[in-house]
Each structure stands twice: as structure tokens, then as C-alpha cells.
Design an enzyme around this catalytic site. Structure first.
Site: not given
Ligand code: 13P
Length: 236
Positions: A6-8, A193, A88, A157, A163
């Protein structure tokens, strides 16, 4: 296994193209046959030829229309995209998406046969309230969701692990995944993470069918390493 990035709100269109090329060439060189998904930022969506499945991080549950700032199915069709991330925690908590809105979106894209990666996760406060409250909360995020849907992938998640560099213990992930999986047959990913240093251990756990990776997946090289871990675990 399913390895998803997920590149956000990261990587421009150009950077995403380079990223995709790097992943594709890795998959080819290493003969990887895992299911690899990438969710680029909205303006970085593009047609893609290859083995990686490109999905949308979000889209409104409409074909098109007057919904300022949103995209609809027409915009996904333009790039042949039929995979979407729904529920999400960043959309739920930062952007205020309610369970009703999430369900509406889920149903719209389910009717169209989309592959849906559906996310659930608890805050630290809820986790600290004990196992029963936490499991009730997680299950409440399934309200209105068809868990029998054939193109469903669920991602667990924990919000406090996203994060932050924090993760539940491997035992906790195993227990929670086992409890969750008693309610559906869909593959269940862990996210929060996940990085090169812990991905191998997480992927090896019973009840973990893959991972959904955020920050650590921004580096194609790191994401590829995690894909290779999954491949090796299945081969050995
Ligand atoms: P991180 O891997 O940065 O913790 O994010 C996870 C996430 O939200 C994937 O959708």
C-alpha cells in the site's frame, strides 16, 4: 501467499512506473509465483502489463457523477483496474469513513466482481481493554460485509502498529488470526510495521496468508525481499 504494497500518499506517477518495472523484473528473474498486489496513489494509477496486480487504494461506489475529489468505476476501467482496498484505518479514522460508507462501497465493488482487500484493525485503547472487547470490535468491522464473497481478502492491521515500528508479538498475531479465521474462508493478511527484518517470521505463522506492507514497501528492493521470503517459505 499474497504480498501487497500500500503505497499510500507516496510515489509520483513516474516513480510508480519505475517501481512497478523493478518489481516485475524481479518476479521474472526469480520465477516468483506468489500473488503480488500494489496499491499506488490515485494519480499514479496506470495501465499495467505484467504479473503484479494493480489496485486502487480507494474509489467511490459510483460509475461516475458529482462527487468532488472522488473517482469512480469509469476511472478504474480506464486502466483495467478491478482490485480495491476498502476499510483501511486511515480512511476510517483520518478521513471519517463510517462502517455504513464502507459497506456501501464494498457492496458496489462486490457487485462488479472486484477483488476486495478489506481491512480491519483496533486502536491501542481497544486493545488495552482486553481480548473480548478487542475481538468484538474487530468483528463489528465485519458488520454488513459478505465474508463469503469469493474475491475477498481480509487484512488485519492493528491501528497502533501502522507506521509506528510496533507490532503485536508473533504469538498474538497467531492467536488473533486463528480467532478471526474461524469466521471466514478468505485469505487473511497481516499488516502493520511489516518490514524486511520481521516479514519472514510473520509470513511463517500459522493463519497468516500474506502481508500488507506500507512504509517498508516504498523501497522496491525491500518489497522484493519480502516477496522472496514468501516464495521461499512456500517452496521449502
Ligand atoms: P506500515 O507498513 O507503514 O505500518 O503500514 C501498514 C499499512 O497501513 C498497510 O496498509
Amino acid at each position: 501467499m499474497i504480498i501487497a504494497a500500500n503505497l499510500k500518499t507516496n510515489l509520483t506517477r513516474l516513480q510508480t512506473t519505475e517501481y512497478m518495472n523493478e518489481i516485475e523484473s524481479f518476479l521474472k528473474t526469480k520465477n516468483i509465483n506468489q500473488e503480488v498486489l500494489v496499491f499506488p496513489a490515485m494519480s499514479s494509477l496506470n495501465s499495467h502489463v505484467g504479473n503484479v496486480i494493480v489496485g486502487a487504494q480507494n474509489a467511490y461506489g459510483v460509475q461516475n457523477g458529482a462527487f468532488t475529489g472522488e473517482i469512480g468505476k469509469d476511472h478504474l476501467d480506464e486502466f483495467g483496474i478491478n482490485t480495491i482496498l476498502i476499510g483501511h484505518s486511515e480512511r476510517r479514522h483520518i478521513l471519517g469513513e463510517t462502517q455504513d460508507a464502507v459497506v456501501e462501497k464494498f457492496n458496489f465493488y462486490k457487485e462488479l466482481g472486484f477483488k476486495i482487500v478489506y481491512c480491519i484493525g483496533e486502536s491501542l485503547q481497544i486493545r488495552e481493554a482486553g481480548n473480548k472487547i478487542m475481538m468484538n470490535y474487530l468483528n463489528s468491522q465485519f458488520e454488513g460485509i459478505d465474508l463469503e464473497y469469493e474475491n475477498l481478502i481480509v487484512a488485519y492491521e492493528p491501528v497502533w502498529a501502522i507506521g509506528t515500528g510496533l507490532t503485536p508479538t508473533l504469538e498474538d498475531i497467531t492467536t488473533i488470526h486463528k480467532e478471526l479465521k474461524s469466521g471466514f474462508k478468505a485469505p487473511l493478511l497481516y499488516g502493520g510495521s511489516v518490514k524486511v527484518t520481521n516479514a519472514k517470521d510473520v509470513l511463517a505463522l500459522d493463519g497468516v496468508d500474506g502481508v500488507l506492507v506500507g512504509s517498508a514497501a516504498l523501497y522496491a528492493e525491500h518489497f522484493c525481499t519480502m516477496i522472496e521470503y514468501a516464495q521461499n517459505l512456500e517452496v521449502n
